[in-house]
Write a protein that holds these residues in place. Structure first.
Motif, short mmCIF file in Angstrom:
data_model
loop_
_atom_site.label_atom_id
_atom_site.label_comp_id
_atom_site.label_asym_id
_atom_site.label_seq_id
_atom_site.Cartn_x
_atom_site.Cartn_y
_atom_site.Cartn_z
N GLY A 267 32.54 27.76 45.48
CA GLY A 267 33.86 27.94 46.07
C GLY A 267 34.17 29.41 46.25
O GLY A 267 33.34 30.19 46.70
N GLY A 268 35.38 29.80 45.87
CA GLY A 268 35.77 31.20 46.00
C GLY A 268 35.49 32.03 44.76
O GLY A 268 35.93 33.19 44.69
N LEU A 269 34.73 31.48 43.79
CA LEU A 269 34.53 32.19 42.54
C LEU A 269 33.76 33.50 42.74
O LEU A 269 34.00 34.48 42.04
N HIS A 270 32.81 33.52 43.69
CA HIS A 270 32.06 34.75 43.92
C HIS A 270 33.00 35.86 44.39
O HIS A 270 32.84 37.03 44.01
N ARG A 271 33.98 35.50 45.19
CA ARG A 271 34.96 36.47 45.67
C ARG A 271 35.84 36.95 44.52
O ARG A 271 36.16 38.14 44.39
N GLN A 272 36.23 36.03 43.66
CA GLN A 272 37.11 36.38 42.55
C GLN A 272 36.41 37.28 41.54
O GLN A 272 36.96 38.30 41.10
N PHE A 273 35.18 36.92 41.18
CA PHE A 273 34.45 37.76 40.23
C PHE A 273 34.07 39.10 40.86
O PHE A 273 34.01 40.13 40.18
N GLY A 274 33.83 39.08 42.17
CA GLY A 274 33.55 40.34 42.87
C GLY A 274 34.74 41.28 42.81
O GLY A 274 34.58 42.50 42.68
N ALA A 275 35.94 40.72 42.92
CA ALA A 275 37.15 41.54 42.83
C ALA A 275 37.27 42.17 41.45
O ALA A 275 37.60 43.36 41.31
N THR A 276 36.99 41.39 40.42
CA THR A 276 37.06 41.91 39.05
C THR A 276 36.05 43.03 38.85
O THR A 276 36.36 44.06 38.23
N LEU A 277 34.84 42.87 39.38
CA LEU A 277 33.82 43.90 39.26
C LEU A 277 34.24 45.16 40.00
O LEU A 277 34.09 46.28 39.49
N ARG A 278 34.78 45.01 41.20
CA ARG A 278 35.23 46.16 41.98
C ARG A 278 36.33 46.92 41.24
O ARG A 278 36.44 48.14 41.34
N SER A 279 37.16 46.19 40.49
CA SER A 279 38.27 46.81 39.78
C SER A 279 37.79 47.78 38.70
O SER A 279 38.50 48.74 38.37
N VAL A 280 36.59 47.55 38.17
CA VAL A 280 36.06 48.42 37.12
C VAL A 280 35.89 49.85 37.62
O VAL A 280 36.05 50.81 36.87
N PHE A 281 35.62 50.01 38.89
CA PHE A 281 35.35 51.33 39.46
C PHE A 281 36.53 51.86 40.27
O PHE A 281 36.35 52.72 41.13
N SER A 282 37.71 51.35 39.99
CA SER A 282 38.87 51.74 40.78
C SER A 282 40.10 51.88 39.89
O SER A 282 40.20 51.26 38.83
N ARG A 283 41.05 52.68 40.34
CA ARG A 283 42.34 52.77 39.65
C ARG A 283 43.20 51.55 39.98
O ARG A 283 44.18 51.27 39.30
N ARG A 284 42.82 50.85 41.04
CA ARG A 284 43.54 49.64 41.40
C ARG A 284 43.11 48.49 40.49
O ARG A 284 41.97 48.44 40.02
N LYS A 285 44.02 47.57 40.27
CA LYS A 285 43.74 46.41 39.44
C LYS A 285 43.50 45.22 40.37
O LYS A 285 44.41 44.76 41.05
N LEU A 286 42.27 44.72 40.39
CA LEU A 286 41.89 43.61 41.27
C LEU A 286 41.39 42.47 40.39
O LEU A 286 40.45 42.65 39.61
N GLY A 287 41.98 41.31 40.52
CA GLY A 287 41.53 40.22 39.66
C GLY A 287 42.08 38.87 40.07
O GLY A 287 42.74 38.72 41.10
N PHE A 288 41.77 37.87 39.27
CA PHE A 288 42.19 36.50 39.53
C PHE A 288 42.54 35.84 38.21
O PHE A 288 42.32 36.40 37.13
#
Length: 345
Positions: A267-288
Motif C-alpha cells: 500500500g502506501g507504507l513505502h511512502r510513509q516510511f520514506g517520509a520518516t527516513l527523509r525527515s532524519v536529514f531535514s529540519r522539517r518533521k515528516l512522518g505518519f
C-alpha cells in the motif's frame, strides 16, 4: 427470544427482550464489494467490560474497504490471512445500550452512546466500554456515527502529530472527505489559517467547514504555488513526499494520514516510511501514524461538538443493504463528507 435484565436503566426498569438473530452485512472472504452479503446471524452477547448496543447508524470509511479487500497484503496477519477474523465489517457507530456485560457499570441500558464496535454493520454489536462515550445531547445518531473513526484520526493528526497552533498556516489535502473535513475544522478551531485541497465540485463544502481557501487538485498542483505551510495534513496520498516537503516552512511538519496509491503488497507504507527516513536529514518533521480505535478522543470530540467548534460532516445516509454501493462510491470519490448506514431500517 432471550430476556436480559439490565442492572440499571436511564429510561425505565423493564427487562429488554432481544431477538436470537439479527440482520448483518457479512463477508466470508476478501475481494470487492461482491463479497458483502446481508444475512441473519446470531445476536452477540457482551462479555466482561463490554456492552451490547442496538446500532442506529454506522459510519463508512476507507478502513472498511481495506479490510474488505484484504489490502495491502501486509495487513492480513492482523485481520486474517485468507478471510477476515471478524466477518462483519464496520467500526464506528452510534446507538443505544441494550445489555451490559460484567464490569460495565459505567453505562446503563437505554443510554445513547457512540464510538467503536467491531462489526457495526449489523442491528446489534458488542463494544468495549473503553471504546465508547455518551453521545452529545445535540447530536442525532447519524451525526454521532460520522465522528469516531474519521474525527478521532483528524484530532490525532492535527493536535498530537501536527501540533497545530494559532496563527499557523495549515494545508489539508483530501479536505472534503471524512478525515480531511474534520481536520479542516479542528485546525480552524485551534486558530490556524487553513487551505483545503479538494475537487472543484466540493469547494463550497471545504469553505463551509472553515477553510479560507479551496484548491482544485484537478487543475492546480498545490506544490507549484509559492505558498508555504507550517503544517500539512496529507490525507489522500496523491502527491510525492518530496514535493509536499518543498512547500513546508523550513521547520514545518508533514503528517501523512493513510495512503491509497501504493501497490497491493505494501500500500502506501513505502511512502510513509520514506517520509520518516527523509525527515532524519531535514529540519522539517515528516512522518505518519496509524490511528488507534480507542475511546480516548471521544470526550474531546464531544466537547468540540457541544461548543460548536466543529460539526459532523454527514453527507450521505443509506440503508444497510446499500453498504456495497456506498463503499464503491467512497472509493470512487463520489461522496461529500461522511457516509452513514442505517442497520435498523
Amino acid at each position: 427470544m432471550t430476556k436480559i435484565v439490565p442492572a440499571t436503566s436511564t429510561h425505565d426498569d423493564t427487562a429488554t427482550t432481544l431477538p436470537p438473530t439479527m440482520t448483518a452485512v457479512v463477508q466470508r472472504g476478501y475481494g470487492g464489494t461482491e463479497v458483502l452479503h446481508q444475512e441473519r446471524i446470531p445476536t452477540p452477547a457482551p462479555s466482561a467490560g463490554q456492552v451490547l448496543v442496538r446500532v442506529e447508524a454506522a459510519g463508512v470509511d476507507r478502513g472498511v474497504w481495506h479490510i474488505m479487500a484484504g489490502l495491502p497484503y501486509v495487513v492480513r496477519p492482523m485481520f486474517g490471512i485468507r478471510s477476515p477474523r471478524q466477518p462483519i465489517p464496520g467500526s464506528d457507530f452510534a446507538g443505544t445500550v441494550v445489555a451490559l456485560g460484567p464490569d460495565a457499570s459505567d453505562f446503563a441500558v437505554g443510554e445513547r452512546v457512540f464510538g467503536f464496535a467491531r462489526g457495526s454493520y449489523a442491528q446489534y454489536a458488542v463494544a468495549d466500554v473503553s471504546a465508547i462515550a455518551a453521545m452529545p445531547a445535540s447530536l442525532s445518531f447519524d451525526d454521532a456515527a460520522a465522528l469516531p473513526v474519521s474525527a478521532s484520526t483528524a484530532l490525532e493528526a492535527v493536535r498530537t502529530h501536527g501540533e497545530v497552533r494559532a496563527g499557523q498556516r495549515v494545508l489539508v489535502t483530501g479536505a472534503s472527505g471524512g478525515v480531511g473535513g474534520y481536520a479542516v475544522q479542528i485546525a480552524v478551531a485551534d486558530g490556524a489559517d487553513v487551505t483545503g485541497v479538494a475537487s472543484a465540485g466540493k469547494a463550497d463544502l471545504v469553505r463551509a467547514l472553515g477553510a479560507s481557501r479551496s484548491i482544485d487538485y484537478a487543475t492546480t498542483d498545490v506544490t507549484d504555488l509559492p505558498d508555504r505551510y507550517d503544517v500539512i495534513i496529507d490525507v489522500n496520498g496523491r502527491l510525492p513526499v518530496r514535493r509536499l516537503a518543498r512547500i513546508l516552512t523550513p521547520t514545518g511538519t508533514l503528517v501523512i494520514v493513510g495512503g491509497e496509491n501504493g501497490g497491493r503488497l505494501t500500500g502506501g507504507l513505502h511512502r510513509q516510511f520514506g517520509a520518516t527516513l527523509r525527515s532524519v536529514f531535514s529540519r522539517r518533521k515528516l512522518g505518519f501514524f496509524i490511528s488507534s480505535e480507542s475511546g480516548e478522543g471521544l470526550g474531546t470530540l464531544a466537547d468540540l461538538i457541544e461548543s460548536g467548534a466543529i460539526r459532523a460532516t454527514t453527507g450521505t445516509v443509506r440503508p444497510l443493504d446499500e453498504a456495497g454501493t456506498t463503499i464503491d462510491d467512497l472509493v470512487a470519490g463520489r461522496l461529500r463528507g461522511k457516509a452513514v448506514l442505517h442497520p435498523t431500517d
